[in-house]
Design a protein around this motif. Sequence first.
Motif, PDB file in Angstrom:
ATOM      1  N   GLY A 267      -9.946 -10.298   7.924  1.00  0.00           N
ATOM      2  CA  GLY A 267      -9.108  -9.325   7.414  1.00  0.00           C
ATOM      3  C   GLY A 267      -7.944  -9.911   6.360  1.00  0.00           C
ATOM      4  O   GLY A 267      -7.858 -11.018   6.669  1.00  0.00           O
ATOM      5  N   VAL A 268      -7.781  -9.152   5.692  1.00  0.00           N
ATOM      6  CA  VAL A 268      -6.756  -9.648   4.354  1.00  0.00           C
ATOM      7  C   VAL A 268      -5.722  -8.647   4.293  1.00  0.00           C
ATOM      8  O   VAL A 268      -5.846  -7.460   4.316  1.00  0.00           O
ATOM      9  N   GLY A 269      -4.450  -9.279   4.109  1.00  0.00           N
ATOM     10  CA  GLY A 269      -3.231  -8.612   3.908  1.00  0.00           C
ATOM     11  C   GLY A 269      -2.667  -9.035   2.356  1.00  0.00           C
ATOM     12  O   GLY A 269      -2.720 -10.279   2.078  1.00  0.00           O
ATOM     13  N   HIS A 270      -1.932  -8.282   1.643  1.00  0.00           N
ATOM     14  CA  HIS A 270      -1.366  -8.530   0.505  1.00  0.00           C
ATOM     15  C   HIS A 270      -0.306  -7.681   0.463  1.00  0.00           C
ATOM     16  O   HIS A 270      -0.167  -6.425   0.487  1.00  0.00           O
ATOM     17  N   GLN A 271       0.832  -8.009   0.195  1.00  0.00           N
ATOM     18  CA  GLN A 271       2.105  -7.218   0.043  1.00  0.00           C
ATOM     19  C   GLN A 271       2.952  -7.754  -1.201  1.00  0.00           C
ATOM     20  O   GLN A 271       3.255  -9.132  -1.540  1.00  0.00           O
ATOM     21  N   TYR A 272       3.280  -6.909  -2.312  1.00  0.00           N
ATOM     22  CA  TYR A 272       4.183  -7.454  -3.170  1.00  0.00           C
ATOM     23  C   TYR A 272       5.668  -6.862  -3.044  1.00  0.00           C
ATOM     24  O   TYR A 272       5.752  -5.628  -2.649  1.00  0.00           O
ATOM     25  N   ARG A 273       6.700  -7.623  -3.378  1.00  0.00           N
ATOM     26  CA  ARG A 273       7.972  -7.051  -3.188  1.00  0.00           C
ATOM     27  C   ARG A 273       8.732  -7.672  -4.277  1.00  0.00           C
ATOM     28  O   ARG A 273       8.884  -8.985  -4.326  1.00  0.00           O
ATOM     29  N   GLN A 274       9.317  -6.959  -5.150  1.00  0.00           N
ATOM     30  CA  GLN A 274      10.003  -7.362  -6.376  1.00  0.00           C
ATOM     31  C   GLN A 274      11.328  -8.100  -5.792  1.00  0.00           C
ATOM     32  O   GLN A 274      11.610  -7.380  -4.876  1.00  0.00           O
ATOM     33  N   GLY A 275      11.802  -8.942  -6.376  1.00  0.00           N
ATOM     34  CA  GLY A 275      13.048  -9.486  -6.222  1.00  0.00           C
ATOM     35  C   GLY A 275      13.236 -10.570  -4.839  1.00  0.00           C
ATOM     36  O   GLY A 275      14.115 -10.928  -4.483  1.00  0.00           O
TER      37      GLY A 275
ATOM     38  N   LEU B 291      -4.194   4.644  -9.129  1.00  0.00           N
ATOM     39  CA  LEU B 291      -3.011   3.918  -9.320  1.00  0.00           C
ATOM     40  C   LEU B 291      -2.361   3.903  -7.768  1.00  0.00           C
ATOM     41  O   LEU B 291      -1.365   3.291  -7.397  1.00  0.00           O
ATOM     42  N   THR B 292      -2.863   4.494  -6.778  1.00  0.00           N
ATOM     43  CA  THR B 292      -2.581   4.741  -5.346  1.00  0.00           C
ATOM     44  C   THR B 292      -2.494   3.508  -4.484  1.00  0.00           C
ATOM     45  O   THR B 292      -3.385   2.479  -5.156  1.00  0.00           O
ATOM     46  N   PRO B 293      -1.575   3.225  -3.934  1.00  0.00           N
ATOM     47  CA  PRO B 293      -1.353   1.771  -3.134  1.00  0.00           C
ATOM     48  C   PRO B 293      -2.675   1.797  -2.263  1.00  0.00           C
ATOM     49  O   PRO B 293      -3.046   0.623  -2.302  1.00  0.00           O
ATOM     50  N   GLN B 294      -3.115   2.528  -1.626  1.00  0.00           N
ATOM     51  CA  GLN B 294      -4.124   2.609  -0.825  1.00  0.00           C
ATOM     52  C   GLN B 294      -5.617   1.841  -1.604  1.00  0.00           C
ATOM     53  O   GLN B 294      -6.224   1.039  -1.264  1.00  0.00           O
ATOM     54  N   ALA B 295      -5.644   2.590  -2.910  1.00  0.00           N
ATOM     55  CA  ALA B 295      -6.952   1.882  -3.578  1.00  0.00           C
ATOM     56  C   ALA B 295      -6.599   0.676  -4.090  1.00  0.00           C
ATOM     57  O   ALA B 295      -7.461  -0.382  -3.876  1.00  0.00           O
ATOM     58  N   SER B 296      -5.374   0.236  -4.471  1.00  0.00           N
ATOM     59  CA  SER B 296      -4.927  -1.097  -4.928  1.00  0.00           C
ATOM     60  C   SER B 296      -5.266  -2.057  -3.832  1.00  0.00           C
ATOM     61  O   SER B 296      -5.747  -3.011  -3.960  1.00  0.00           O
ATOM     62  N   ALA B 297      -4.608  -1.521  -2.483  1.00  0.00           N
ATOM     63  CA  ALA B 297      -4.941  -2.604  -1.381  1.00  0.00           C
ATOM     64  C   ALA B 297      -6.316  -3.017  -1.190  1.00  0.00           C
ATOM     65  O   ALA B 297      -6.703  -3.976  -0.586  1.00  0.00           O
ATOM     66  N   ALA B 298      -7.166  -1.684  -1.108  1.00  0.00           N
ATOM     67  CA  ALA B 298      -8.647  -1.943  -0.749  1.00  0.00           C
ATOM     68  C   ALA B 298      -9.237  -2.760  -1.998  1.00  0.00           C
ATOM     69  O   ALA B 298     -10.208  -3.560  -1.074  1.00  0.00           O
TER      70      ALA B 298
END
Length: 152
Positions: free
Chosen positions: A130-138, A16-23
């Motif tokens: 290169g790929v970027g993804h960011q989740y931000r609630q609200g 569940l680490t952000p790094q694993a999810s991002a990769a």
Amino acid sequence: MLRTSLLVAMTLAAVLTPQASAATVQEDVIALTNAERAKAGCPALRSNAALNTAAQRHSADMAAKNFMGHTGSDGSTVVVRIERAGYTRWTRAAENVAAGYPKAAEVVHGWMNSSGHRANILNCALRDIGVGHQYRQGTTYGHYWTQDFGTR
């Protein structure tokens, strides 16, 4: 029992680490993008660390400032962002952005249904991604995506 619980907790933390999810998200978007390119006879794109950095920074910027666009909150363009991240001596560059799609398959499908984004994905002269993804609630869209492409 304690040893098993500790092992399960450590395994869950690693998964569940952000790094694993991002990769994983990056890998999924690249694989789906390359599948579309293969259908069109284009070579597979190679993941590039500098382009990943530029794309992730732009997605994080869009999420933090709650906007979607090709111009960064500091006025930067894709060219400025990829060069800041270390992708220099390029001969071609392109960018796709999107917002609101919660999954990799959904965002790639969305890009493929947009003529300009599809053209970038199917541009056989582009070699790196290169790929970027960011989740931000609200925020308005929740999920913010960037694909940066280049050729050196």
